[in-house]
Motif scaffolding. Structure first.
Motif, PDB file in Angstrom:
ATOM      1  N   PRO A 234      -3.132 -14.057  -0.463  1.00 55.89           N
ATOM      2  CA  PRO A 234      -2.407 -13.232  -1.433  1.00 55.89           C
ATOM      3  C   PRO A 234      -0.926 -13.327  -1.156  1.00 55.89           C
ATOM      4  CG  PRO A 234      -3.362 -11.843   0.259  1.00 55.89           C
ATOM      5  CD  PRO A 234      -3.793 -13.254   0.567  1.00 55.89           C
TER       6      PRO A 234
ATOM      7  N   LEU B 281       1.254 -10.738   8.148  1.00 54.84           N
ATOM      8  CA  LEU B 281       1.627 -11.095   6.781  1.00 54.84           C
ATOM      9  C   LEU B 281       1.544 -12.604   6.582  1.00 54.84           C
ATOM     10  CD1 LEU B 281       4.619  -8.663   6.225  1.00 54.84           C
ATOM     11  CD2 LEU B 281       2.571  -8.783   4.786  1.00 54.84           C
TER      12      LEU B 281
ATOM     13  N   ALA C 215       1.700  -3.647   2.041  1.00 58.03           N
ATOM     14  CA  ALA C 215       2.691  -4.634   1.612  1.00 58.03           C
ATOM     15  C   ALA C 215       2.015  -5.989   1.457  1.00 58.03           C
ATOM     16  CB  ALA C 215       3.825  -4.732   2.626  1.00 58.03           C
ATOM     17  N   VAL C 216       2.651  -6.861   0.669  1.00 53.58           N
ATOM     18  CA  VAL C 216       2.146  -8.216   0.440  1.00 53.58           C
ATOM     19  C   VAL C 216       3.253  -9.197   0.751  1.00 53.58           C
ATOM     20  CG1 VAL C 216       2.739  -8.120  -2.015  1.00 53.58           C
ATOM     21  CG2 VAL C 216       1.020  -9.751  -1.224  1.00 53.58           C
ATOM     22  N   SER C 217       2.883 -10.350   1.276  1.00 49.25           N
ATOM     23  CA  SER C 217       3.848 -11.344   1.703  1.00 49.25           C
ATOM     24  C   SER C 217       4.600 -11.957   0.527  1.00 49.25           C
ATOM     25  CB  SER C 217       3.116 -12.453   2.474  1.00 49.25           C
ATOM     26  OG  SER C 217       3.997 -13.491   2.828  1.00 49.25           O
TER      27      SER C 217
ATOM     28  N   ARG D 290       6.663  -4.165  -0.941  1.00 49.98           N
ATOM     29  CA  ARG D 290       5.855  -2.968  -0.791  1.00 49.98           C
ATOM     30  C   ARG D 290       4.934  -2.802  -1.983  1.00 49.98           C
ATOM     31  NH1 ARG D 290       7.520   1.257   2.111  1.00 49.98           N
ATOM     32  NH2 ARG D 290       5.388   1.911   1.680  1.00 49.98           N
TER      33      ARG D 290
ATOM     34  N   ASP E   7      -1.718 -11.833  -6.162  1.00 51.82           N
ATOM     35  CA  ASP E   7      -2.135 -10.700  -5.337  1.00 51.82           C
ATOM     36  C   ASP E   7      -2.942  -9.747  -6.217  1.00 51.82           C
ATOM     37  OD1 ASP E   7      -1.685  -8.959  -2.782  1.00 51.82           O
ATOM     38  OD2 ASP E   7      -1.142  -7.641  -4.443  1.00 51.82           O
TER      39      ASP E   7
ATOM     40  N   CYS F 231       8.426  -9.282   2.720  1.00 50.95           N
ATOM     41  CA  CYS F 231       7.279  -8.768   1.984  1.00 50.95           C
ATOM     42  C   CYS F 231       7.741  -7.908   0.819  1.00 50.95           C
ATOM     43  CB  CYS F 231       6.356  -7.964   2.906  1.00 50.95           C
ATOM     44  SG  CYS F 231       7.132  -6.472   3.596  1.00 50.95           S
TER      45      CYS F 231
ATOM     46  N   ARG G  95      -1.332  -9.984   3.253  1.00 48.41           N
ATOM     47  CA  ARG G  95      -1.083  -8.571   2.943  1.00 48.41           C
ATOM     48  C   ARG G  95      -1.514  -7.709   4.112  1.00 48.41           C
ATOM     49  NH1 ARG G  95      -3.380  -5.108  -0.781  1.00 48.41           N
ATOM     50  NH2 ARG G  95      -2.229  -6.170  -2.420  1.00 48.41           N
TER      51      ARG G  95
END
Length: 256
Positions: free
Chosen positions: A216, A19, A61-63, A56, A180, A54, A24
């Motif tokens: 992202p 991450l 998942a994205v940081s 969800r 993102d 992160c 992501r």
């Protein structure tokens, strides 16, 4: 090879690292790499989300990016990356247009690199950006007034929003804290997010310049979807791999 199914702490540590490095992760990819079920990966991501690491999203998942420092401290940064973004964005400005330059340290760099020969109407909610814009003899400068927020360096609240909503913009250089493909452009301040969403509705073209550490990633409050953004500007040497995740979105990518 480490048995990640047996050692959840090591598994989550690796996910944290990915991450940080990539911004992501995708459940299916992690499942194959770590030889555990996607259900196990989803549980890990849920735990990391509870810790604020992160957010969800569908399939992974994205940081969560770190909250920004104050505008004054960021403006002192003067990094080569922000300088390059300023030059690249200034080259996109169209003559005789009504241009909004949003508050933000990267957008301050744009204000320092405008072409001298273009007649423009330049509107901003940032006093420091307005001072820079006064250097251009062919430009009319309009500063939106109100309470100046220290985090963003711009006027926010009812007064500047009412002033802004009486103007149509040909181009808007919009600042953001993170972006993102799924969550779009996001920021950390609730009031700032509302102001930026109103800007999107008043602008024909939305241009966003972001440093590599913001992509992202995701911040707290939504501003605009990727489909709302006309052009994403990034520094090629630092962000070429990161902007690849936006390839399927209807967004023009300018690498400078």
């Amino acid at each position: 090879m480490l048995d990640y199914a047996t050692f959840p702490q090591q598994r989550q540590s690796l996910i944290r690292q990915k991450l940080r490095e990539e911004g992501r992760v995708v459940c299916a990819d992690l499942s194959a790499q770590l030889q555990v079920s996607e259900h196990t990966i989803r549980r890990d991501l849920q735990e990391l989300a509870r810790e604020g690491i992160c957010k969800r999203v569908y399939g992974g998942a994205v940081s969560m990016v770190d909250e920004a420092d104050s505008f004054i401290n960021r403006a002192r940064d003067g990094s080569p990356e922000k300088n390059a973004l300023g030059v690249g964005c200034a080259a996109l400005i169209k003559s005789s247009g009504c241009i909004f330059i949003d508050s933000g340290s990267t957008n301050l760099a744009i204000a320092r690199h405008l072409p001298d020969h273009l007649p423009l109407t330049l509107v901003t909610n940032s006093p420091q950006i307005a001072v820079e814009l006064m250097n251009y003899p062919l430009c009319e400068v309009i500063l939106l007034g109100g309470r100046v927020q220290k985090l963003t360096g711009g006027s926010l609240g009812v007064t500047p929003q009412e002033q802004m909503e009486k103007i149509w913009f040909d181009q808007c250089f919009l600042d953001g804290c993170a972006m993102d493909p799924e969550t779009g452009l996001t920021v950390f301040d609730y009031e700032d997010a509302g102001f930026k969403r109103a800007l999107v509705q008043r602008s024909n073209e939305i241009i966003v310049a972001l440093t590599a550490d913001k992509m992202p990633g995701v911040a707290r409050y939504a501003v605009a979807s990727c489909e709302d953004i006309s052009t994403l500007v990034a520094v090629k040497a630092l962000a070429e791999e990161k902007v690849g995740v936006f390839a399927e979105k209807k967004i023009r990518i300018e690498l400078v």
